[in-house]
Design an enzyme around this catalytic site. Structure first.
Site, PDB file in Angstrom:
ATOM      1  N   PRO A   2       0.835  -1.214   0.000  1.00 19.87           N
ATOM      2  CA  PRO A   2       0.000   0.000   0.000  1.00 19.87           C
ATOM      3  C   PRO A   2       0.867   1.259   0.000  1.00 19.87           C
ATOM      4  CG  PRO A   2      -0.590  -1.446   1.832  1.00 19.87           C
ATOM      5  CD  PRO A   2       0.631  -2.025   1.200  1.00 19.87           C
ATOM      6  N   GLU A   3       0.458   2.240  -0.794  1.00 24.16           N
ATOM      7  CA  GLU A   3       1.186   3.504  -0.876  1.00 24.16           C
ATOM      8  C   GLU A   3       0.271   4.624  -0.376  1.00 24.16           C
ATOM      9  OE1 GLU A   3       3.096   3.842  -4.770  1.00 24.16           O
ATOM     10  OE2 GLU A   3       3.160   1.668  -4.944  1.00 24.16           O
ATOM     11  N   LYS A  58       3.527   6.262   4.258  1.00 26.23           N
ATOM     12  CA  LYS A  58       2.714   5.038   4.163  1.00 26.23           C
ATOM     13  C   LYS A  58       2.277   4.548   5.545  1.00 26.23           C
ATOM     14  CE  LYS A  58       5.534   3.702   0.185  1.00 26.23           C
ATOM     15  NZ  LYS A  58       6.563   2.754  -0.281  1.00 26.23           N
ATOM     16  N   ARG A 259      13.761  -3.403  -8.737  1.00 32.02           N
ATOM     17  CA  ARG A 259      12.366  -2.956  -8.598  1.00 32.02           C
ATOM     18  C   ARG A 259      11.678  -3.040  -9.951  1.00 32.02           C
ATOM     19  NH1 ARG A 259      10.565  -0.002  -4.395  1.00 32.02           N
ATOM     20  NH2 ARG A 259      12.004   0.323  -2.676  1.00 32.02           N
TER      21      ARG A 259
END
Ligand SMILES: [Zn+2]
Length: 269
Positions: A2-3, A58, A259
């Site tokens: 979650p951001e 976050k 990433r």
């Protein structure tokens, strides 16, 4: 993971659901998710109330009427559900906070945590975070200053929490796509016009994602029609090989320092 938009969606919905409600008990099945002994955690929470929920990067900050703060980071795989025991998804929970017949379930909290701190401790812990991109006081000239603080490329800078707060793998790619700029571009190579496009794109993408409840799959409660609506609106993230919504070319997936990174090689420059 979650951001910012996902945590902001949680903050807004949970404020409506649990703010001010008396905590009637707590269960801890994974003591490692806490930073204090479960007994002391349970004792401090029972009879307490959450008077305000803030978000920083976050994290969520649950402010208790007794003065302590519960600092939540869901990390990878963590999510929450609020409802009765009958409504609870069939998943293992690590911490449960009871509000009478309704409960706040913390699920997948293995890398994530729910820590109890004093307010000064929280300020110290979160002190190294970069600016909040949606803060009304965070202006374009300040963004330009931030861009000067790193020598890296856009992708790695955006996911760095000391650069800006709350942006991760998904929104870094979405912002670059919206701005029409390649995520592998060095910060130092950006023209002022590109910097401005990036600043506007950052605000537009994050605000739109909040409006549509972020991309998290799991609803917060039965009947939750908001959470996760942005998942269908992601323009590049997890869309390798699909046609670009702007120009039709297949989207590219690459790795930048391990990433995942998605972009259009045709219309991002
Ligand atoms: Zn394109």
């Amino acid at each position: 993971m979650p951001e910012l938009p996902e945590m902001e969606t949680y903050r807004q919905q949970l404020t409506r659901l649990i703010q001010g409600a008396p905590i009637t008990g707590t269960e801890v099945t994974r003591p490692k998710s806490l930073n204090v002994e479960p007994d002391s955690f349970i004792r401090k929470l029972t009879g307490n109330r959450i008077i305000r929920i803030d978000r920083r990067a976050k994290h969520l900050l649950f402010h208790l009427v007794s003065g302590e703060v519960l600092l939540l980071h869901l990390m990878l795989g963590g999510w929450m559900f609020y409802g009765t025991e009958d409504e609870k998804p069939d998943r293992t929970t690590q911490v449960v906070i009871h509000f009478g017949t309704k409960h706040l379930y913390f699920i997948g909290l293995r890398l994530g945590y729910l820590h109890m701190h004093s307010l000064p401790e929280v300020d110290l812990l979160l002190g190294k975070l970069g600016p909040e991109p949606l803060d009304s006081s965070f202006t374009f000239p300040q963004f330009q200053q931030v861009l000067k603080s790193k020598k890296s490329n856009l992708k790695l800078s955006f996911v760095d929490q000391s650069f800006l707060s709350g942006i991760g793998n998904c929104y870094s790619d979405e912002i670059c796509f919206y701005a029409g700029i390649l995520p592998l571009r060095k910060l130092s190579s950006l023209t002022e016009e590109e910097q401005n496009r990036l600043f506007q794109a950052m605000r537009s993408v994050l605000l739109e994602a909040i409006q549509f409840g972020g991309y998290i799959d799991e609803p917060l409660f039965i009947g939750d029609r908001l959470t996760g609506q942005f998942d269908a609106k992601c323009r590049v993230y997890d869309r390798e090989g699909e046609p670009c919504l702007r120009c039709g070319h297949p989207l590219i997936k690459t790795e930048v320092s391990s990433r995942k990174c998605f972009y259009c090689a045709n219309c991002q420059a």
